[in-house]
Design an enzyme around this catalytic site. Structure first.
Site, PDB file in Angstrom:
ATOM      1  N   GLU A 300      -7.533  -4.360   6.527  1.00  0.00           N
ATOM      2  CA  GLU A 300      -7.176  -5.333   7.558  1.00  0.00           C
ATOM      3  C   GLU A 300      -8.427  -5.871   8.262  1.00  0.00           C
ATOM      4  O   GLU A 300      -8.426  -6.982   8.776  1.00  0.00           O
ATOM      5  CB  GLU A 300      -6.233  -4.672   8.578  1.00  0.00           C
ATOM      6  N   HIS A 321      -5.746  11.816 -14.175  1.00  0.00           N
ATOM      7  CA  HIS A 321      -4.816  11.797 -15.312  1.00  0.00           C
ATOM      8  C   HIS A 321      -3.938  10.556 -15.285  1.00  0.00           C
ATOM      9  O   HIS A 321      -2.959  10.467 -16.019  1.00  0.00           O
ATOM     10  CB  HIS A 321      -3.968  13.075 -15.304  1.00  0.00           C
ATOM     11  N   LYS A 435       5.669 -12.730   8.240  1.00  0.00           N
ATOM     12  CA  LYS A 435       6.624 -12.611   9.348  1.00  0.00           C
ATOM     13  C   LYS A 435       7.314 -13.955   9.591  1.00  0.00           C
ATOM     14  O   LYS A 435       8.514 -14.011   9.806  1.00  0.00           O
ATOM     15  CB  LYS A 435       5.908 -12.186  10.636  1.00  0.00           C
TER      16      LYS A 435
END
Ligand code: PA5
Length: 459
Positions: A300, A321, A435
């Site tokens: 961020e 793995h 948003k």
């Protein structure tokens, strides 16, 4: 105390050396020192959000006492405490709790003598909109003594607001409005926002998040400290660790002794040399959530203007793995930072077997931690040989002091690196885009204009 990170295996990949006479390394060092100084003079971008810089040394015993008193009250009243928040408002607390916790607490709790039997179970909510998650959580707390801590700096973030409405209504139905007020604590802005208004009206206990501390830099405020105190974490030891790192990264500390400046400079130089993805890799599963906190802090802060290192995480040897093949031989744009824990908290040795059918007797008598460390050393060399620059950050052990140091170390390095990259490491304008669309699609008042166009685009 965390030592300055080992960046030798990263510098080898740069087109210049530490002392090759090109002056490039000196320039890098000066840039890091200048960026660090800006954080203390307040002359850089986003200077309104520098409250975290002096926080560890500024916090008073009275403030910590107040947090512990509220935490004790919740511990006394509740079997389950729902901690509600998203992003910087929950990741730090979750990171520290998991790093210090027992992954098998639910199995070992009844068995262990002398343990803390009164510690409530902490569950997190408000970091997801998953209906299944929230419905399961509410079902799980049914019939139990419950309390909630709701954390939102803006007080208006949708995810925690919805979770809090659901949790609050449950608590009010069970205990009534007065009982609920004894079991709900809000951590939010000191004066503004829907949560502040709601908390004041309902008479909840509240803690204010300082105006000048942004979400992802807020773990050492009540945002992180209150849930951690409820979980039984020694918050004074955590702050003491952070204070040590505050001193170790002060602007007058020489570059070569300043862990945050060195880490920031190494990352900056690697990015400039084409290494655009950083994997923070730990060999302790307990650090999984710490890595999530780190990803948020750096992602961020850094990802702006079409630039920025992409922060990824891995737990080794597990992920060797799964992602090991790619890291070893895939596209060469990755560098790694190994977060290494020097000492295990527990001791477990490989025992000799009567029948060495599995061929492991060569390890007999040796601790699992030693095997883990050899895996780390072997992986580092293999990845370096495969073309992956590696940085190493070592902490002595997983305890409050080391985690406090580590939190401040990464915060400082992130901010220094942001200034070196010429961005504001304290804002997050891009987070708004989803948003806006979501609100329009849900029919939130005020978003009517966008709604038609967005629906058309979705087809
Ligand atoms: O770092 C940040 O600022 C964000 O991740 C916020 O912490 C997150 O969006 C939650 O915001 P708020 O605490 O206002 O609900």
């Amino acid at each position: 105390m965390i030592l300055p990170p080992d960046i030798r295996r990263a510098l080898d990949f740069l087109p210049f050396g530490v002392s090759d006479g090109s002056g490039a390394f000196d320039a890098l060092r000066s840039e890091a020192e200048y960026a660090n100084a800006l954080l203390h003079t307040g002359e850089g971008e986003g200077a309104d959000f520098l409250g975290w810089v002096g926080l560890p040394s500024a916090v008073t015993p009275e403030v910590l006492d107040g947090i512990r008193a509220a935490a004790d009250e919740l511990r006394r009243r509740a079997e389950v405490v729902i901690v509600i928040g998203i992003g910087g408002s929950y990741l730090g607390a979750k990171a520290v709790m998991e790093a210090l916790g027992d992954p098998f607490a639910s199995l070992s709790r009844e068995r262990r003598e002398g343990g803390d039997h009164n510690s409530p179970t902490i569950v997190f909510a408000g970091h997801t909109l998953s209906e299944d998650y929230m419905a399961s959580l509410m079902e799980a707390v049914e019939g139990r003594e419950v309390a909630a801590i709701v954390i939102s700096k803006s007080g208006t973030t949708t995810e925690p607001a919805i979770a809090f409405r659901i949790a609050r209504q449950h608590i009010e139905r069970r205990y009534g409005a007065v009982g609920a007020a004894e079991r709900i604590v809000a951590v939010t802005d000191g004066a503004c926002g829907a949560l502040r208004t709601l908390a004041d009206e309902a008479g909840y206990k509240t803690f204010a998040i300082p105006d000048d501390v942004g979400g992802r830099y807020s773990v050492l405020t009540p945002v992180g400290l209150l849930p951690l105190a409820v979980a039984g974490v020694d918050i004074e030891a955590l702050m003491a660790g952070a204070r040590r790192m505050e001193a170790a990264t002060a602007p007058d500390v020489p570059f070569a002794e300043n862990p945050a400046a060195m880490y920031a400079a190494a990352r900056h130089a690697l990015y400039g040399a084409g290494y655009k993805i950083e994997i923070l890799a730990a060999y302790e599963p307990a650090l999984q959530s710490f890595i999530e906190w780190w990803k948020q802090l750096f992602g961020e802060s850094d990802g702006k203007r079409g630039r920025g290192i992409f922060p990824a995480g891995a737990i080794f040897t597990t992920d060797l793995h799964s992602m090991g093949q790619y890291i070893q031989q895939g596209e060469r744009t990755i560098f790694e930072t190994f977060l290494s824990v020097a000492e295990s908290r527990r001791e477990l040795r490989v025992e000799r077997a009567e029948n060495d059918g599995d061929g492991l007797d060569f390890l007999a008598g040796r601790r699992l931690g030693e095997v883990n460390r050899k895996a780390e050393q072997g992986t580092t060399l293999a990845h370096v040989d495969g073309g992956v620059p590696c940085i190493r950050v070592e902490i002595p052990r997983l305890d409050e002091g080391a985690l406090g140091e580590l939190i401040y170390f990464f915060e400082k390095a992130c901010a220094i690196g942001g200034y070196m990259a010429g961005i504001n490491p304290f804002d997050q304008p891009g987070v708004e885009a989803y948003k806006r669309n979501m609100f329009a699609l849900l029919g939130k008042p005020g978003y009517e204009a966008e709604a038609d166009e967005i629906r058309k685009r979705l087809g």
